[in-house]
Design an enzyme around this catalytic site. Structure first.
Site, PDB file in Angstrom:
ATOM      1  CG  HIS A 136      -0.095   0.424   2.851  1.00  0.00           C
ATOM      2  ND1 HIS A 136       0.056   1.065   3.103  1.00  0.00           N
ATOM      3  CD2 HIS A 136       0.024  -0.896   3.156  1.00  0.00           C
ATOM      4  CE1 HIS A 136       0.426   1.060   4.633  1.00  0.00           C
ATOM      5  NE2 HIS A 136       0.510  -0.709   4.686  1.00  0.00           N
ATOM      6  CG  ASP A 149      -2.850   3.569   2.838  1.00  0.00           C
ATOM      7  OD1 ASP A 149      -2.701   3.255   1.956  1.00  0.00           O
ATOM      8  OD2 ASP A 149      -3.792   4.133   2.961  1.00  0.00           O
ATOM      9  CD  GLU A 168      -3.159  -1.911   5.398  1.00  0.00           C
ATOM     10  OE1 GLU A 168      -2.968  -2.591   5.712  1.00  0.00           O
ATOM     11  OE2 GLU A 168      -2.776  -0.761   5.742  1.00  0.00           O
TER      12      GLU A 168
HETATM   13 ZN   LIG Z   1       0.683  -0.804   6.569  1.00  0.00          ZN
END
Ligand SMILES: [Zn+2]
Length: 417
Positions: free
Chosen positions: A86, A88, A152
Site C-alpha cells: 500500500h 497510503d 489500506e
Molecule cells: Zn501497512
C-alpha cells in the site's frame, strides 16, 4: 547457474544506495490517509516503471485515489507472483516528531519518516529486488505483478477491495511486504467495530430512583466487555481476542437521569470466528448482566474485517522461508499480526496463498519518529530477489481460513488498524 551461485550473485548485486534512495523518495511524497491522496506517489512510481521493464496501469477508484498496477508481462503458462503493497500512510502530528516526518532523514543506520516502515520501505525493497534481478540478467520463471494500492490504512475500499471487485487480482501467490521485522506473518486477527446504545428511563436528577440510568447500564457493559471473558481457544500465533471500549457518550445534564448512552467498541477476532459469532459473544456477555438486546440496549456493527491465516506447511510459505534462509543462513521466525492487512482479501476471498513479510519493526509503524533499518531493507531486497528468481508456481489455498467473503465489509471503515 546453481542456487548457491545465484544467491551469491544476488547478495553482491543488492544496491544499498538504490533501496535507501527509493525509500527516501517515497517518504518525501506525502500520502496520508485520511484524507487519502495517493495520486502523487503513484505517479512517481509510474514514471520509474519503464526503467524496471514494467508496464503500468492506473486504476482510479475515486478522485485522487489511484492504484498502480505493474507487470513484467505475461509469459504463456508462467505462474503469477503478486506483490501487494500500500502507498497510503496514517496521518502525522508533526509537532511530536524529532525528525522531519517527510524528510527521509538518514541517521544511525535508519531512514526516518512517516511510512518508512509501514510500508514505503517494503515497497521500495520489492521494486529494488526486481532491479537486482534485471541487473543480473536473470530470466524470471514467473510473471511478476505489483499492485501498489490506495487506502489500506482505512480498510481498502478504494484499494485492494476495489481491485478485487473489478476482478483485477489474479495470481498464484502473493507477497505482502508489510513491516514484520523480517518474520513470516502467517495469520492476522480480524476486527469488529460496533456501537452499543443503552436505553434508560429519564427522571428528575433529584430523584434518580424514579428512572433507570442508561449510563449505569453502559458502565456495567463496559466493564464486562473490557474483562474479555469470551469463550475462545488461543491461536498459536495470535494469542487471544481482545475487546476495547474506546468511547463513551451519554446523558444530557447533571440534573437528568440519562435516557441514552453510547459505547463504541473494538473487538478483535481470531481465525475461525465469523461476524455472527463475534456479535453473539458480545450479546452473551451482556446477557450475563441481565440485559436484553432490543429492550435494554441495541447493538450495531459498524465495521467487520475478517481474520485470515495460511497454513505454516503451505508450499508458498516454504518458498519465502527458503529465500530467507538462502540469503541469511538461518531459518525465519514466524509471527501473527494483531490487526488486519490486505492479505485477507487474497487468503479469504480469492484463495491466493499470501505471506506477509517485510522490513521494519511493527512496533514503530504508526508511531512518532517511525523508521526503518537500512540493514533490514538490504536483507529484504535479497530475500525478495531470491523469491522472484525462484518462484515456479504453487498450490492454491486449501480452504477458506478466516471467514466468507460475505463477512467482508469495508464500507465506511473509520480505521482498520
Ligand atoms: Zn501497512
Amino acid at each position: 547457474m546453481t542456487r548457491p551461485d545465484l544467491v551469491r550473485k544476488i547478495r553482491a548485486a543488492v544496491d544499498v544506495d538504490a533501496v535507501t534512495g527509493l525509500t527516501q523518495d517515497l517518504v518525501r511524497i506525502r500520502s496520508e490517509n485520511p484524507p487519502g491522496r495517493e495520486t502523487e506517489i503513484a505517479g512517481h512510481l509510474r514514471e520509474r516503471a519503464p526503467d524496471l521493464g514494467l508496464a503500468a496501469t492506473v486504476v482510479e477508484t475515486a478522485p485522487g485515489r489511484q492504484n498502480l498496477l505493474l507487470t513484467t508481462g505475461s509469459r504463456p503458462g508462467a505462474p503469477v507472483l503478486l506483490v501487494n503493497g500500500h502507498l497510503d500512510t496514517v496521518p502525522v502530528r508533526p509537532n511530536a516528531w524529532r525528525h522531519d516526518p517527510f524528510g527521509g532523514e538518514v541517521a544511525d543506520g535508519r531512514i526516518y519518516g512517516r511510512g518508512a516502515a509501514d510500508m514505503k520501505g517494503g515497497v521500495a525493497a520489492a521494486l529494488t529486488a526486481l532491479q537486482v534481478c534485471r541487473s543480473l540478467g536473470l530470466e524470471l520463471p514467473c510473471e511478476l505483478v505489483f499492485h501498489l494500492v490506495a487506502d489500506e490504512e482505512l480498510g481498502g475500499a478504494q484499494g485492494t477491495a476495489a481491485l478485487v471487485a473489478r476482478d483485477l487480482v489474479r495470481a498464484d501467490a502473493c507477497l505482502d511486504p508489510e513491516p514484520t521485522g523480517l518474520r513470516l506473518c502467517l495469520a492476522e486477527r480480524g476486527l469488529m467495530f460496533a456501537t452499543v446504545t443503552t436505553n434508560g428511563v429519564p427522571a428528575h436528577g433529584s430523584e434518580p430512583a424514579k428512572g433507570r440510568s442508561a449510563i449505569i447500564s453502559a458502565a456495567a457493559i463496559a466493564q464486562v466487555l473490557h474483562d474479555n471473558e469470551f469463550p475462545q481457544t488461543p491461536h498459536p500465533l495470535l494469542g487471544t481476542t481482545t475487546c476495547n471500549v474506546g468511547t463513551i457518550r451519554g446523558g444530557s445534564g447533571p440534573n437528568v437521569v440519562p435516557e441514552e448512552c453510547l459505547l463504541e467498541i473494538d473487538r478483535r477476532v481470531l481465525p475461525g470466528e465469523s461476524r455472527a459469532m463475534a456479535v453473539q459473544g458480545i450479546v452473551d456477555r451482556i446477557a450475563s448482566l441481565g440485559l436484553v438486546r432490543g429492550t435494554d440496549y441495541d447493538l450495531r456493527v459498524d465495521t467487520f474485517c475478517e481474520p485470515s491465516e495460511i497454513a505454516p506447511g503451505h508450499p508458498f510459505v516454504g518458498y519465502v522461508a527458503d529465500a530467507f534462509a538462502a540469503m541469511t543462513g538461518r531459518a525465519p521466525g514466524t509471527t501473527g499480526l494483531p490487526f488486519t492487512t490486505d492479505a485477507r482479501f487474497m487468503r479469504n476471498q480469492l484463495g491466493i496463498p499470501a505471506v506477509v513479510f517485510g522490513p521494519g519493526d511493527l512496533a514503530v509503524a504508526h508511531t512518532v519518529d517511525e523508521y526503518v533499518e537500512i540493514d533490514a531493507l538490504v536483507t529484504a531486497v535479497g530475500v525478495y530477489a531470491c523469491l522472484f528468481a525462484g518462484f515456479a508456481g504453487t498450490a492454491p489455498m486449501a480452504d477458506n481460513a478466516g471467514g466468507s467473503s460475505a463477512d467482508t465489509d469495508v464500507e465506511g471503515v473509520p480505521s482498520a488498524r
